[in-house]
Write a protein that holds these residues in place. Structure first.
Motif, PDB file in Angstrom:
ATOM      1  N   GLU A   1      -4.150  53.815 -88.902  1.00  0.00           N
ATOM      2  CA  GLU A   1      -4.284  52.419 -89.315  1.00  0.00           C
ATOM      3  C   GLU A   1      -3.761  52.207 -90.731  1.00  0.00           C
ATOM      4  N   LYS A   2      -4.080  53.140 -91.617  1.00  0.00           N
ATOM      5  CA  LYS A   2      -3.645  53.031 -93.013  1.00  0.00           C
ATOM      6  C   LYS A   2      -2.123  52.994 -93.117  1.00  0.00           C
ATOM      7  N   TYR A   3      -1.435  53.810 -92.332  1.00  0.00           N
ATOM      8  CA  TYR A   3       0.022  53.886 -92.389  1.00  0.00           C
ATOM      9  C   TYR A   3       0.718  52.817 -91.539  1.00  0.00           C
ATOM     10  N   SER A   4      -0.037  52.033 -90.790  1.00  0.00           N
ATOM     11  CA  SER A   4       0.559  51.000 -89.938  1.00  0.00           C
ATOM     12  C   SER A   4       1.117  49.850 -90.770  1.00  0.00           C
ATOM     13  N   GLU A   5       2.121  49.203 -90.206  1.00  0.00           N
ATOM     14  CA  GLU A   5       2.690  48.012 -90.821  1.00  0.00           C
ATOM     15  C   GLU A   5       2.762  46.923 -89.772  1.00  0.00           C
ATOM     16  N   GLU A   6       2.207  45.768 -90.086  1.00  0.00           N
ATOM     17  CA  GLU A   6       2.211  44.625 -89.175  1.00  0.00           C
ATOM     18  C   GLU A   6       1.671  44.995 -87.792  1.00  0.00           C
TER      19      GLU A   6
ATOM     20  N   ASP B   1      10.535  56.939 -73.963  1.00  0.00           N
ATOM     21  CA  ASP B   1      10.746  55.815 -74.882  1.00  0.00           C
ATOM     22  C   ASP B   1       9.443  55.072 -75.158  1.00  0.00           C
ATOM     23  N   TYR B   2       8.318  55.651 -74.761  1.00  0.00           N
ATOM     24  CA  TYR B   2       7.017  54.998 -74.842  1.00  0.00           C
ATOM     25  C   TYR B   2       6.726  54.441 -76.243  1.00  0.00           C
ATOM     26  N   TYR B   3       7.060  55.212 -77.284  1.00  0.00           N
ATOM     27  CA  TYR B   3       6.725  54.798 -78.650  1.00  0.00           C
ATOM     28  C   TYR B   3       7.839  53.999 -79.327  1.00  0.00           C
ATOM     29  N   LYS B   4       8.985  53.867 -78.690  1.00  0.00           N
ATOM     30  CA  LYS B   4      10.137  53.192 -79.291  1.00  0.00           C
ATOM     31  C   LYS B   4       9.836  51.758 -79.740  1.00  0.00           C
ATOM     32  N   PRO B   5       9.198  50.901 -78.911  1.00  0.00           N
ATOM     33  CA  PRO B   5       8.924  49.525 -79.373  1.00  0.00           C
ATOM     34  C   PRO B   5       8.034  49.466 -80.617  1.00  0.00           C
ATOM     35  N   GLU B   6       7.142  50.420 -80.732  1.00  0.00           N
ATOM     36  CA  GLU B   6       6.202  50.413 -81.855  1.00  0.00           C
ATOM     37  C   GLU B   6       6.738  51.160 -83.072  1.00  0.00           C
ATOM     38  N   MET B   7       7.399  52.299 -82.830  1.00  0.00           N
ATOM     39  CA  MET B   7       7.759  53.194 -83.920  1.00  0.00           C
ATOM     40  C   MET B   7       9.259  53.317 -84.170  1.00  0.00           C
TER      41      MET B   7
ATOM     42  N   LYS C   1       1.760  47.806 -86.265  1.00  0.00           N
ATOM     43  CA  LYS C   1       2.510  48.845 -85.562  1.00  0.00           C
ATOM     44  C   LYS C   1       2.345  50.178 -86.280  1.00  0.00           C
ATOM     45  N   ARG C   2       2.026  51.190 -85.491  1.00  0.00           N
ATOM     46  CA  ARG C   2       1.868  52.520 -86.078  1.00  0.00           C
ATOM     47  C   ARG C   2       3.215  53.067 -86.531  1.00  0.00           C
ATOM     48  N   ARG C   3       3.187  53.763 -87.645  1.00  0.00           N
ATOM     49  CA  ARG C   3       4.374  54.476 -88.115  1.00  0.00           C
ATOM     50  C   ARG C   3       4.197  55.973 -87.910  1.00  0.00           C
ATOM     51  N   LEU C   4       2.961  56.380 -87.652  1.00  0.00           N
ATOM     52  CA  LEU C   4       2.640  57.761 -87.294  1.00  0.00           C
ATOM     53  C   LEU C   4       1.755  57.724 -86.058  1.00  0.00           C
ATOM     54  N   ASN C   5       2.023  58.582 -85.094  1.00  0.00           N
ATOM     55  CA  ASN C   5       1.122  58.797 -83.966  1.00  0.00           C
ATOM     56  C   ASN C   5       0.493  60.156 -84.213  1.00  0.00           C
ATOM     57  N   ILE C   6      -0.800  60.181 -84.437  1.00  0.00           N
ATOM     58  CA  ILE C   6      -1.497  61.392 -84.876  1.00  0.00           C
ATOM     59  C   ILE C   6      -2.497  61.818 -83.809  1.00  0.00           C
ATOM     60  N   ASP C   7      -2.263  62.994 -83.236  1.00  0.00           N
ATOM     61  CA  ASP C   7      -3.145  63.519 -82.195  1.00  0.00           C
ATOM     62  C   ASP C   7      -3.640  64.908 -82.567  1.00  0.00           C
ATOM     63  N   PRO C   8      -4.897  65.032 -82.966  1.00  0.00           N
ATOM     64  CA  PRO C   8      -5.438  66.361 -83.228  1.00  0.00           C
ATOM     65  C   PRO C   8      -5.774  67.090 -81.931  1.00  0.00           C
ATOM     66  N   GLY C   9      -5.865  68.379 -82.067  1.00  0.00           N
ATOM     67  CA  GLY C   9      -6.247  69.213 -80.942  1.00  0.00           C
ATOM     68  C   GLY C   9      -6.745  70.548 -81.456  1.00  0.00           C
TER      69      GLY C   9
ATOM     70  N   GLY D   1       9.174  60.452 -94.603  1.00  0.00           N
ATOM     71  CA  GLY D   1       8.323  60.922 -95.687  1.00  0.00           C
ATOM     72  C   GLY D   1       6.838  60.757 -95.445  1.00  0.00           C
ATOM     73  N   LEU D   2       6.466  59.965 -94.441  1.00  0.00           N
ATOM     74  CA  LEU D   2       5.041  59.750 -94.179  1.00  0.00           C
ATOM     75  C   LEU D   2       4.358  61.011 -93.663  1.00  0.00           C
ATOM     76  N   PHE D   3       5.085  61.823 -92.908  1.00  0.00           N
ATOM     77  CA  PHE D   3       4.500  63.064 -92.381  1.00  0.00           C
ATOM     78  C   PHE D   3       3.998  63.926 -93.528  1.00  0.00           C
ATOM     79  N   GLU D   4       4.819  64.134 -94.533  1.00  0.00           N
ATOM     80  CA  GLU D   4       4.438  64.977 -95.670  1.00  0.00           C
ATOM     81  C   GLU D   4       3.262  64.371 -96.432  1.00  0.00           C
ATOM     82  N   ASP D   5       3.292  63.065 -96.616  1.00  0.00           N
ATOM     83  CA  ASP D   5       2.204  62.387 -97.317  1.00  0.00           C
ATOM     84  C   ASP D   5       0.892  62.538 -96.546  1.00  0.00           C
ATOM     85  N   PHE D   6       0.956  62.315 -95.222  1.00  0.00           N
ATOM     86  CA  PHE D   6      -0.231  62.458 -94.382  1.00  0.00           C
ATOM     87  C   PHE D   6      -0.765  63.885 -94.428  1.00  0.00           C
ATOM     88  N   LYS D   7       0.136  64.848 -94.299  1.00  0.00           N
ATOM     89  CA  LYS D   7      -0.266  66.262 -94.294  1.00  0.00           C
ATOM     90  C   LYS D   7      -1.009  66.619 -95.585  1.00  0.00           C
ATOM     91  N   GLU D   8      -0.514  66.132 -96.684  1.00  0.00           N
ATOM     92  CA  GLU D   8      -1.164  66.400 -97.967  1.00  0.00           C
ATOM     93  C   GLU D   8      -2.563  65.784 -98.013  1.00  0.00           C
TER      94      GLU D   8
END
Length: 180
Positions: A90-95, A52-58, A97-105, A23-30
């Motif tokens: 940073e806002k969506y991170s917990e402890e 598996d790069y993001y597996k330990p974090e996400m 650890k990122r819960r979203l990896n956001i890369d604009p382009g 659900g974070l994707f939709e919240d972020f998009k809004e």
């Protein structure tokens, strides 16, 4: 397309988000659309299983999803978008650890560029700690990766979305009378 010395066409900004469908994707998009304007395209969620790069974090069962903004901007505006995306990460991170990896382009008629804080030999420093990474060459009906292109982008699974996005962008340029 040559517009004259020192003149460049506007670009079409998009955002790539790696997420876990919580659900974070939709919240972020809004929220980001309130910052940068109307969203005009959204991809399906693609399974992100090339690394598996993001597996330990996400965690597991990650997806990559894209969306684009309707309004075109100057190319260097991508730095402002990246800075705002870092705030959201940073806002969506917990402890820590990122819960979203956001890369604009952005795309233009010829290329797809992602921006990052990570400098490597093929990346070009823009400003304020942000680098540009040309990831794909865009053609009328073909996308060409580079040696350094991320494996998932190299695989071609996103090609249909980005070719469609390029067509939307091209039509916007025609409406603005930038190209015939």
């Amino acid at each position: 397309m040559y517009l004259g010395k020192g003149k460049f066409p506007p670009v079409k900004n998009f955002i790539s988000v790696i997420h876990s469908k919580d659900g974070l994707f939709e919240d972020f998009k809004e929220k980001i659309s309130k910052d940068f304007g109307e969203i005009d395209t959204e991809s399906e969620p693609f399974p992100f299983d090339f690394t598996d790069y993001y597996k330990p974090e996400m965690g597991e069962n990650l997806y990559r999803q894209f969306f684009s903004f309707k309004n075109l901007t100057e190319g260097d505006f991508i730095v402002e978008i990246k800075k705002k995306c870092l705030e959201y990460e940073e806002k969506y991170s917990e402890e820590g650890k990122r819960r979203l990896n956001i890369d604009p382009g952005y795309i233009d008629l010829y290329k797809l560029v992602l921006v990052s804080e990570k400098y490597m030999g093929h990346k070009i420093y823009l400003r304020e700690g942000i680098c540009a990474d040309m990831v794909l060459l865009l053609g009328k009906n073909k996308i060409t990766p580079f040696v350094w292109t991320f494996p998932d982008f190299k695989s071609g699974i996103y090609d249909k979305y980005f070719l469609n996005l390029r067509n939307i962008y091209k039509n916007q340029l025609k409406e603005m009378k930038i190209i015939p």
